[in-house]
Structures are given as structure tokens and as C-alpha cells.
Write a protein that holds these residues in place. Structure first.
Motif, PDB file in Angstrom:
ATOM      1  N   GLU A  38       2.302  -0.713  -1.949  1.00 20.82           N
ATOM      2  CA  GLU A  38       1.712  -1.644  -0.986  1.00 20.82           C
ATOM      3  C   GLU A  38       2.148  -3.081  -1.272  1.00 20.82           C
ATOM      4  OE1 GLU A  38      -2.368   0.668   0.353  1.00 20.82           O
ATOM      5  OE2 GLU A  38      -2.536  -0.864  -1.207  1.00 20.82           O
ATOM      6  N   ARG A  39       2.148  -3.440  -2.546  1.00 24.30           N
ATOM      7  CA  ARG A  39       2.553  -4.793  -2.933  1.00 24.30           C
ATOM      8  C   ARG A  39       4.020  -5.046  -2.559  1.00 24.30           C
ATOM      9  NH1 ARG A  39       5.105  -6.962  -6.842  1.00 24.30           N
ATOM     10  NH2 ARG A  39       5.259  -5.108  -8.125  1.00 24.30           N
ATOM     11  N   LEU A  40       4.860  -4.072  -2.854  1.00 23.33           N
ATOM     12  CA  LEU A  40       6.294  -4.215  -2.604  1.00 23.33           C
ATOM     13  C   LEU A  40       6.638  -4.256  -1.107  1.00 23.33           C
ATOM     14  CD1 LEU A  40       9.000  -4.307  -4.221  1.00 23.33           C
ATOM     15  CD2 LEU A  40       9.154  -1.852  -3.799  1.00 23.33           C
ATOM     16  N   THR A  41       5.993  -3.387  -0.323  1.00 26.07           N
ATOM     17  CA  THR A  41       6.323  -3.301   1.107  1.00 26.07           C
ATOM     18  C   THR A  41       5.528  -4.281   1.962  1.00 26.07           C
ATOM     19  OG1 THR A  41       4.653  -1.593   1.543  1.00 26.07           O
ATOM     20  CG2 THR A  41       6.884  -0.837   0.920  1.00 26.07           C
ATOM     21  N   GLY A  42       4.412  -4.772   1.426  1.00 25.21           N
ATOM     22  CA  GLY A  42       3.550  -5.641   2.225  1.00 25.21           C
ATOM     23  C   GLY A  42       2.734  -4.871   3.250  1.00 25.21           C
ATOM     24  N   ILE A  45      -0.834   1.818   2.573  1.00 24.25           N
ATOM     25  CA  ILE A  45      -0.329   3.195   2.665  1.00 24.25           C
ATOM     26  C   ILE A  45      -0.603   3.761   4.066  1.00 24.25           C
ATOM     27  CG2 ILE A  45      -0.440   5.551   1.725  1.00 24.25           C
ATOM     28  CD1 ILE A  45       0.843   3.375  -0.190  1.00 24.25           C
ATOM     29  N   PRO A  46      -1.828   3.630   4.608  1.00 26.94           N
ATOM     30  CA  PRO A  46      -2.050   4.147   5.965  1.00 26.94           C
ATOM     31  C   PRO A  46      -1.120   3.499   6.996  1.00 26.94           C
ATOM     32  CG  PRO A  46      -4.143   3.699   4.908  1.00 26.94           C
ATOM     33  CD  PRO A  46      -3.077   3.161   4.003  1.00 26.94           C
ATOM     34  N   ARG A  47      -0.820   2.222   6.804  1.00 28.66           N
ATOM     35  CA  ARG A  47       0.072   1.525   7.743  1.00 28.66           C
ATOM     36  C   ARG A  47       1.509   2.056   7.628  1.00 28.66           C
ATOM     37  NH1 ARG A  47       0.576   0.173  12.329  1.00 28.66           N
ATOM     38  NH2 ARG A  47       1.816  -1.634  12.814  1.00 28.66           N
TER      39      ARG A  47
END
Length: 178
Positions: A38-42, A45-47
Motif C-alpha cells: 500500500e505504501r509503495l503503490t499509494g 489493497i481493496p483499491r
């Protein structure tokens, strides 16, 4: 000797909450692979699941596992499906002891809640669906070095069990070297 403790298991078995506390007790760094993704992709997980699908998420997960598996002296909490890819298991086992946390379907449902945002249970959050997913994944969780059923246990009891397993493993390892 392997320096990482890797927590695997189905969602709602306590991997993140146990991992955080276990890292403090063992004086190790704590890494949650889902949080790191989540931190890396911004994106949450659900998104990621909604926008790009499970295939994209699993790809991000493989990259993150490769990265965190190289770290030393960590407690690593993984996503529930990390074991679906044999290469993830192989990477994590290189420098980690895999501990599978489990729980009854009823406990899992109570922990994740009916309103939670778990992508794989978004449509059907039921005991039957949890049982089906658990049954599907059970063979994959067999890669673990140790298993702990967290049903009905307090965090402190689970951590105590893990620490005891690690002590016993350390003694066995020391004895086999002599």
C-alpha cells in the motif's frame, strides 16, 4: 541460522497484530507485506483489487516478498494468499522460519467483521465462503515450519507459544550442530 520469523495464514488469524507485538518482544523489525504494498503503490489493497485486479496485486506481492525476504532480523506478516505462489514460499524460507496462524471460520468471521473491506470476501462474507477458501488454501499452508491455532487465545498466549517454539528450535539446532 534463519533470522526472520514469517507469519502466514488466512485473513483474520492475527498475523499483523501478533507480528507487531512479537517483533517488540523479540526486538526485531516488523514488516507487514500488505502495508508495504500500500505504501509503495499509494493504493489500498481493496483499491488495487478493484482498479487492477488480483493478478496485479499478486504481482506486487511477489516483488514485495522478494524485497523483504532479503532483510535480516525481522518479523514479517504476509497477506493470506502469499503462499499461493511457490516462489514466494521459497524466497521467505531462505532466511525465515514460517509460522502458520490459523483460526476457526467462526473466529475469522468475528475478527474480520461483516463490514470489513477484504477483497476476496467482498461479495460473500459468510461462514460457508470462509470454509471454502480455507479448504482451498489448506494445502498451501502446509509449507509452514510450525502451526498455531489462535482460536480463543489472547495475543500474549500466542506470542508465548511462538517464543517457546523458537526456543525449542534453537536448542534442537544447537544440539544438531554438536
Amino acid at each position: 541460522m534463519k533470522s526472520n520469523i514469517v507469519l502466514i495464514g488466512f485473513m483474520g488469524t492475527g498475523k499483523s497484530s501478533i507480528g507487531r507485538q512479537l517483533a517488540k518482544v523479540l526486538q526485531k523489525d516488523f514488516i507487514d507485506t500488505d502495508q508495504e504494498i500500500e505504501r509503495l503503490t499509494g493504493l489500498t489493497i481493496p483499491r488495487i483489487f478493484a482498479k487492477h485486479g488480483e493478478v496485479r496485486f499478486r504481482s506486487e506481492e511477489k516483488l514485495m516478498v522478494k524485497k523483504v525476504a532479503k532483510r535480516e532480523n525481522c518479523v514479517i506478516s504476509t497477506g493470506g494468499g502469499v503462499v499461493l505462489a511457490p516462489e514466494n514460499v521459497a524466497e521467505l524460507k531462505k532466511n525465515g522460519i514460517l509460522i502458520c496462524l490459523s483460526a476457526s471460520p467462526e473466529t475469522i468471521l468475528a475478527r474480520i467483521g461483516r463490514g470489513s473491506n477484504r477483497p476476496l470476501l467482498r461479495k460473500k462474507k459468510s461462514i460457508e465462503e470462509i470454509r471454502r477458501l480455507l479448504e482451498d488454501r489448506e494445502p498451501y499452508y502446509r509449507c509452514a515450519d510450525f502451526y498455531i491455532d489462535t482460536t480463543g487465545l489472547q495475543t500474549s498466549e500466542i506470542i508465548e507459544k511462538i517464543v517457546q517454539l523458537l526456543r525449542e528450535r534453537g536448542r534442537d539446532h544447537a544440539e544438531s550442530k554438536s
